[in-house]
Design a protein around this motif. Structure first.
Motif, PDB file in Angstrom:
ATOM      1  N   GLU A   1      -5.300  -0.163  -7.925  1.00 14.86           N
ATOM      2  CA  GLU A   1      -5.291  -1.595  -7.659  1.00 14.86           C
ATOM      3  C   GLU A   1      -5.067  -2.381  -8.941  1.00 14.86           C
ATOM      4  OE1 GLU A   1      -9.972  -1.021  -6.500  1.00 14.86           O
ATOM      5  OE2 GLU A   1      -9.126  -3.013  -6.692  1.00 14.86           O
ATOM      6  N   VAL A   2      -4.565  -3.605  -8.744  1.00 19.36           N
ATOM      7  CA  VAL A   2      -4.423  -4.520  -9.875  1.00 19.36           C
ATOM      8  C   VAL A   2      -5.800  -5.131 -10.129  1.00 19.36           C
ATOM      9  CG1 VAL A   2      -3.398  -6.674 -10.626  1.00 19.36           C
ATOM     10  CG2 VAL A   2      -2.018  -5.014  -9.401  1.00 19.36           C
TER      11      VAL A   2
ATOM     12  N   GLN B   1       4.422   2.373   2.063  1.00 16.63           N
ATOM     13  CA  GLN B   1       4.213   2.483   3.515  1.00 16.63           C
ATOM     14  C   GLN B   1       3.802   1.183   4.158  1.00 16.63           C
ATOM     15  OE1 GLN B   1       2.599   5.323   1.874  1.00 16.63           O
ATOM     16  NE2 GLN B   1       4.163   6.781   2.480  1.00 16.63           N
ATOM     17  N   GLN B   2       3.230   0.266   3.372  1.00 13.36           N
ATOM     18  CA  GLN B   2       2.776  -0.990   3.956  1.00 13.36           C
ATOM     19  C   GLN B   2       3.063  -2.103   2.976  1.00 13.36           C
ATOM     20  OE1 GLN B   2      -1.370  -1.565   4.953  1.00 13.36           O
ATOM     21  NE2 GLN B   2      -1.074  -0.289   6.780  1.00 13.36           N
TER      22      GLN B   2
ATOM     23  N   ARG C   1       7.990   2.399  -9.833  1.00 11.68           N
ATOM     24  CA  ARG C   1       9.043   3.166  -9.189  1.00 11.68           C
ATOM     25  C   ARG C   1       9.270   2.727  -7.753  1.00 11.68           C
ATOM     26  NH1 ARG C   1       9.621   8.379 -11.595  1.00 11.68           N
ATOM     27  NH2 ARG C   1       9.330   9.387  -9.590  1.00 11.68           N
TER      28      ARG C   1
ATOM     29  N   LYS D   1      -3.259   0.318  -3.743  1.00 10.00           N
ATOM     30  CA  LYS D   1      -4.093  -0.440  -2.814  1.00 10.00           C
ATOM     31  C   LYS D   1      -3.834  -1.921  -2.966  1.00 10.00           C
ATOM     32  CE  LYS D   1      -7.776   2.938  -3.555  1.00 10.00           C
ATOM     33  NZ  LYS D   1      -8.990   3.170  -4.312  1.00 10.00           N
ATOM     34  N   ASP D   2      -3.187  -2.507  -1.962  1.00 18.13           N
ATOM     35  CA  ASP D   2      -3.050  -3.951  -1.877  1.00 18.13           C
ATOM     36  C   ASP D   2      -2.529  -4.566  -3.184  1.00 18.13           C
ATOM     37  OD1 ASP D   2      -5.146  -6.826  -1.297  1.00 18.13           O
ATOM     38  OD2 ASP D   2      -3.153  -6.363  -0.546  1.00 18.13           O
TER      39      ASP D   2
ATOM     40  N   TRP E   1       0.469   5.709   0.249  1.00 17.49           N
ATOM     41  CA  TRP E   1      -0.347   6.906   0.325  1.00 17.49           C
ATOM     42  C   TRP E   1       0.482   8.120  -0.030  1.00 17.49           C
ATOM     43  CZ3 TRP E   1      -0.900   2.807   3.531  1.00 17.49           C
ATOM     44  CH2 TRP E   1      -2.194   2.327   3.771  1.00 17.49           C
TER      45      TRP E   1
ATOM     46  N   HIS F   1       0.847  -1.187   0.000  1.00 15.39           N
ATOM     47  CA  HIS F   1       0.000   0.000   0.000  1.00 15.39           C
ATOM     48  C   HIS F   1       0.882   1.236   0.000  1.00 15.39           C
ATOM     49  CE1 HIS F   1      -3.973  -1.805   1.180  1.00 15.39           C
ATOM     50  NE2 HIS F   1      -3.153  -2.792   1.522  1.00 15.39           N
TER      51      HIS F   1
ATOM     52  N   GLY G   1       0.215  11.524   1.281  1.00 15.03           N
ATOM     53  CA  GLY G   1      -0.597  12.255   2.261  1.00 15.03           C
ATOM     54  C   GLY G   1      -1.805  11.416   2.599  1.00 15.03           C
ATOM     55  N   ASP G   2      -3.002  11.929   2.304  1.00 15.74           N
ATOM     56  CA  ASP G   2      -4.212  11.153   2.581  1.00 15.74           C
ATOM     57  C   ASP G   2      -4.693  10.351   1.379  1.00 15.74           C
ATOM     58  OD1 ASP G   2      -5.722  13.538   4.860  1.00 15.74           O
ATOM     59  OD2 ASP G   2      -4.565  11.705   5.215  1.00 15.74           O
TER      60      ASP G   2
ATOM     61  N   HIS H   1      -4.832   7.521  -1.188  1.00 16.80           N
ATOM     62  CA  HIS H   1      -4.434   6.120  -1.216  1.00 16.80           C
ATOM     63  C   HIS H   1      -4.079   5.762  -2.658  1.00 16.80           C
ATOM     64  CE1 HIS H   1      -5.401   1.905   0.635  1.00 16.80           C
ATOM     65  NE2 HIS H   1      -4.178   2.011   0.166  1.00 16.80           N
TER      66      HIS H   1
ATOM     67  N   LEU I   1      12.506   4.474  -5.983  1.00 19.54           N
ATOM     68  CA  LEU I   1      12.368   5.896  -6.305  1.00 19.54           C
ATOM     69  C   LEU I   1      11.146   6.449  -5.585  1.00 19.54           C
ATOM     70  CD1 LEU I   1      13.282   6.179 -10.079  1.00 19.54           C
ATOM     71  CD2 LEU I   1      14.651   6.727  -8.085  1.00 19.54           C
TER      72      LEU I   1
END
Lengths: 396, 366, 252
Positions: free
Chosen positions: C223-224, C64-65, C55, C28-29, C20, C18, C22-23, C25, C60
């Motif tokens: 998302e994929v 975050q997750q 990237r 996603k997964d 982000w 995952h 800032g806010d 998203h 680059l």
């Protein structure tokens, strides 16, 4: 052939004179030059008349006369018995002295502040911004008066001098600071420095060739530092580290010992450095921002580390953008040093002003000042143009 | 790896808490690495050492009312000095009874500048407004009619003088600069040489020398018996100075005009003057408005130099106020007072110029 | 093109990634695996996060997750790992990003000399070899500003190849090129694929995708959405969004 002859004999008809572009061009130029020349002739005519009427001397003969005024500080020997020409020379050396020191310190301060503005640390970036916005938007004469007021009028007498660093005192007589006593050891240290510098250059060259040959990198930076700083230090220690400082000490009403800087010189230098530093900071910042972020990304993608990225990719490109406006700031600083006259520092303009007041020969005095500054401008411009040509990016 | 297909979209989630919000911001901006943490602590230390003494001096220990200078010396600032002297610092030697006149003048100038900032006004309307404004300014300052006493130019001082020198310098320097820029790009060698010579001469010497030249030499250039007002001499110096610097700014704009514009104008049959006036100049000038504003800010700051030729602008009146025997030694208070005035003006003008630059960049193809 | 799935070792692995801004998203997964020698083409509408995802593979951009493992090295904040990954992963950018102050040859030898610590002669030999491979051997001493767009991009490909990477990433390599120069760059990429290079390519060139890809990945809004071999992907898209996207692209 016949057709060729026929073609050659058909020439475009010459237009009437007043519509011929070339003729008109020449006519305009003659008219313009005549107008300008006429203006100049008018001024010269009036000037000669006024000079005659007011009994003002002309010519540069006054330079050989005795100056009969004292000069507060000078890098070279001077006494009021010297000629006006020598007085001018004193002014010129003072101007160059302030300009040279100012340029060096303003560059250092400006570069640090410019980099600080780009810092990821919010506090550092904001403080740098406060510095730039504050000192850029206040006129330089006001800043000079402020520093001079602080150093000259508001500072206490030597007996109550402010101590800002160990053995550094600020009073209304100036700033005094310790300097080492002259000692033959320093000659050896100086020699060691020169040897170290030469050795460092030689080492770097050898290391570069070795890298080209074998690919191995040597820590050229550290070795250079070691040679340039370490070698003289070793010599110094080897002689038993004779660090006898001539420290300023209060004797009676003033300090004796150490070296001092007049309030005028200090105020001028501080004011110029802080003011010009703001512009240099913005130039450095703009230069680094001008380098496409993609360049850094490409360098990162190739595996180059942060220091290598800066040195090999970003800085060479940033310098091309930074150097032209930077040299223009140097020129600006040199011209701004003429503000010395408002706080009484005896620079070229200040001394010329005194001379003009005494001899009444304003035209010669102003002409001399302008000639000096024009020469400096031209020299700096030529140097900058040469640099620009040498590093211009090659394009289609 | 199996083939997959997602038809139901995944809902957006909130980011993990440590990476956003106040804590995340602190971590990223102030404490992201060891060097950063050290720098942050150093900055905080600097602020802690520097700010409280300043606040104490300027506000807490300050003396706001005092009968004279003696009573006002203390640990803090003596704002009573400003209270006593601000009229003189702002308006100088202008007769006290007629102070409303320079006040109105400053108001008119501010209005003119604000009007110039409003884009809807750009065009002939602005030119007329400025003309009227200038005439009103000079009429008010000079007086001599409608019950207003005549005030010689030697009495004009303080903020109105600063504004007059700067604004009139820009207004008249601007057409001079445009002509010089066009001349510098001329194909006629004589014109080009003279223009280049003038520009390089003026830009190569300090403004102080030009002020000296105007002050000392201009009277010599004029026929016997013709005197020229000291203010006019300084104004001429500023106009000549502004002209040379503006010429370089306008030249930048002219250079940026694509050749195709000139070719199209020629193809349409326009003369040199027509194509310059209708096609080239409007585009060139529009492009260089931010640097023009920056030049104006620079000239505004440079007006402080007239202290050397004994003209009483804002800085000179402040210096003069400091020589009052009854109020000695309040340098910092005086400099802070006029410093704030200069700074406000320059800062807001430069913000405006940055705003313009951003808008122009948005409009242009990147 | 190739039918056999990659056998030995997974080269790139993204697990529940995952990201982000800032806010916002933006990823996603994301789950993705690329085997050795496999060629993956990522497509999708603009703003779908495909550039961001690619990237993240050479750091680059930071995720975050989730986990990203490249050539067996885990990508995290550890600088050593990041440097190691970047040595093995080459990247070609949409805007070429050649270094304008260096000649073509210097562009190619910069990283081998300073990162892989090769002697200059060896680096130059490698550089000339790859310049030959991308078919512009005579431009070695020119500056990037003197070359056409297609030539610059080929130099950029050669520059990445000089580091002898295990994986090549392409971020819309032909999107900034004039149409007549697209083919010369795609030809180089095809020949690279034929030699067995592991490639992840973000592109709109569907003809190229059909020729070269082992796996098509369609992304939309972070998302994929769909993942399938090109045969199935183009003939039988399973998701509505994929269908919509393909109809827009293939329309002309």
């Amino acid at each position: 052939m016949a057709s060729e002859d026929a073609a050659l004999s058909i020439a475009p008809a010459r237009p009437p004179l007043w519509r011929d572009a070339k003729f008109r061009g020449i006519a305009y130029q003659i008219a313009f030059v005549c107008a300008v020349a006429g203006l100049i002739a008018f001024a010269v005519h009036n000037t000669l008349g006024n000079i005659g009427r007011q009994n003002i001397a002309t010519g540069f003969g006054f330079l050989r006369r005795e100056a009969a005024f004292g000069i507060g500080e000078s890098l070279i020997e001077y006494s009021p018995a010297d000629t006006y020409a020598r007085a001018f020379l004193v002014g010129l050396t003072n101007t160059l002295h302030v300009a040279a020191l100012g340029t060096v310190f303003a560059t250092i301060l400006g570069t640090l502040m410019g980099l600080a503005r780009l810092s990821r640390n919010w506090l550092v970036a904001k403080l740098a911004r406060v510095y730039v916005e504050t000192f850029r938007n206040i006129p330089l004469p006001l800043q000079l008066f402020f520093w001079w007021g602080l150093l000259n009028k508001m500072s206490p007498g030597p007996r109550q001098a402010w101590q800002i660093l160990p053995d550094v005192f600020v009073s209304n007589r100036g700033i005094v600071y310790p300097v080492p006593f002259a000692n033959p050891v320093y000659e050896w240290v100086g020699a060691a420095f020169c040897i170290g510098a030469v050795a460092a250059i030689g080492f770097r060259r050898w290391a570069k060739q070795r890298q080209a040959r074998t690919g191995q990198q040597l820590p050229a930076g550290w070795v250079t530092l070691g040679l340039i700083a370490g070698l003289p230090l070793a010599v110094f220690l080897g002689f038993g580290a004779p660090l006898a400082l001539d420290t300023p000490a209060l004797k009676g009403f003033n300090f004796s010992g150490g070296s001092s800087m007049s309030p005028e010189f200090a105020a001028l230098l501080i004011g110029l450095v802080i003011y010009t530093g703001t512009f240099i900071a913005e130039i450095v910042r703009a230069g680094i921002l001008a380098v496409n972020w993609g360049q850094s990304e490409a360098a990162m993608a190739l595996g180059l580390r942060s220091g290598q990225r800066m040195r090999l990719v970003v800085l060479p490109q940033a310098l091309r953008v930074i150097v032209p406006p930077l040299t223009s700031q140097y020129l600006s600083l040199t011209k701004n040093s003429s503000l010395a006259v408002i706080i009484g520092f005896p620079d070229l303009v200040s001394i010329a002003n005194t001379t003009m007041n005494q001899t009444g020969q304003a035209i010669e005095g102003i002409a001399m000042i302008m000639a000096v500054y024009l020469f400096l401008s031209l020299a700096i411009s030529l140097a900058m143009n040469a640099y620009n040509r040498a590093v211009a990016l090659v394009e289609r | 790896m199996a083939d997959i297909a997602h038809d139901v979209p995944i809902a957006a989630e909130a980011p993990p808490p440590r990476s956003t919000g106040a804590l995340g911001w602190l971590k990223a901006n102030l404490f992201s690495s060891l060097t950063n943490t050290i720098l942050t602590l150093l900055c905080i230390a600097l602020l802690v050492v520097a700010i409280p003494p300043v606040v104490r001096w300027a506000l807490i220990d300050a003396i706001w009312h005092a009968p004279n200078g003696q009573a006002c010396h203390g640990d803090g600032a003596c704002w009573a000095f400003i209270g006593e002297k601000f009229r003189f610092i702002l308006f100088g030697f202008f007769p006290v009874a007629e102070t409303w006149r320079p006040v109105v003048v400053v108001g008119i100038f501010l209005l003119m500048i604000v009007a110039a900032c409003d884009r809807r006004m750009w065009g002939r309307r602005l030119g007329i407004l400025w003309l009227i404004g200038l005439c009103a300014v000079f009429a008010l300052m000079r007086g001599g009619f409608a019950g207003m006493g005549k005030v010689e130019t030697a009495m004009w001082s303080g903020l109105p003088l600063t504004l007059i020198l700067a604004i009139v310098g820009m207004l008249f320097g601007f057409p001079l600069g445009v002509l010089l820029a066009l001349g510098r790009r001329s194909r006629l060698p004589a014109v080009r040489t003279i223009c280049i010579g003038y520009i390089e001469l003026i830009r190569g010497v300090p403004l102080i020398t030009l002020l000296f030249m105007a002050s000392l030499m201009l009277p010599l250039f004029l026929p016997a018996g013709v005197t020229i007002d000291k203010l006019v001499r300084a104004q001429v110096a500023f106009i000549l100075f502004a002209g040379a610097y503006l010429a370089e700014v306008v030249r930048g704009g002219l250079q940026a005009i694509p050749r195709g514009q000139i070719e199209a104008a020629d193809a349409l049959g326009l003369s040199y003057f027509q194509r310059t006036r209708l096609i080239v100049l409007p585009q060139a000038l529009a492009m260089v408005i931010p640097p023009l504003v920056n030049t104006f800010i620079g000239i505004f700051k440079d007006t402080a130099l007239v202290i050397i030729i004994s003209l009483f602008d804002l800085l000179t009146t402040a210096e003069t106020a400091l020589t009052d025997g009854a109020w000695q030694g309040f340098y910092v208070e005086a400099y802070v007072f006029i410093g704030v005035i200069y700074w406000s003006f320059c800062f807001f003008m430069s913000r405006y110029s940055q705003l313009l630059e951003r808008e122009f960049n948005r409009g242009r193809r990147r | 093109m190739s039918d056999a799935k990659a056998d030995s070792g997974t080269m790139i692995e993204l697990q529940a990634v995952h990201k982000w801004y800032g806010d916002f998203h933006v990823l996603k997964d994301i789950n993705l695996q690329v085997g050795k020698g496999e060629k993956v083409v990522v497509c999708g509408p603009s703003g779908s996060g495909k550039s961001t995802m690619i990237r993240c593979i050479n750091r680059l951009e930071e995720h975050q997750q989730g986990r990203i493992v490249v050539a067996g090295i885990e990508l995290n904040a550890d600088l050593k790992n990041i440097d190691a990954v970047r040595r093995e992963v080459g990247m070609v950018f949409q805007q070429f990003n050649l270094f304008p102050h260096l000649t073509v040859l210097q562009n190619l030898t910069l990283a081998p000399i300073w990162v892989r610590k090769l002697p200059k002669k060896e680096a130059e030999e490698t550089a000339r070899y790859y310049l030959e491979r991308v078919r512009i051997p005579d431009q070695a001493d020119k500056y990037p500003g003197q070359l056409s767009g297609g030539q610059q991009q080929r130099v950029a490909i050669a520059r990445s190849l000089c580091m002898k990477p295990e994986i090549m990433l392409f971020d819309e390599p032909t999107s900034a090129l004039d149409p007549e120069m697209i083919k010369e760059v795609l030809d180089v990429m095809v020949s690279l694929a034929e030699e067995g290079m592991t490639m992840v390519c973000v592109t709109h060139e569907m003809g190229f995708a059909r020729t070269v890809a082992d796996m098509m990945v369609f992304m939309d809004r972070g998302e994929v959405i769909e993942r399938a071999p090109p045969k199935d992907f183009f003939a039988n898209p399973k998701s509505d969004r994929t269908r919509a996207f393909l109809s827009q692209i293939i329309a002309h």
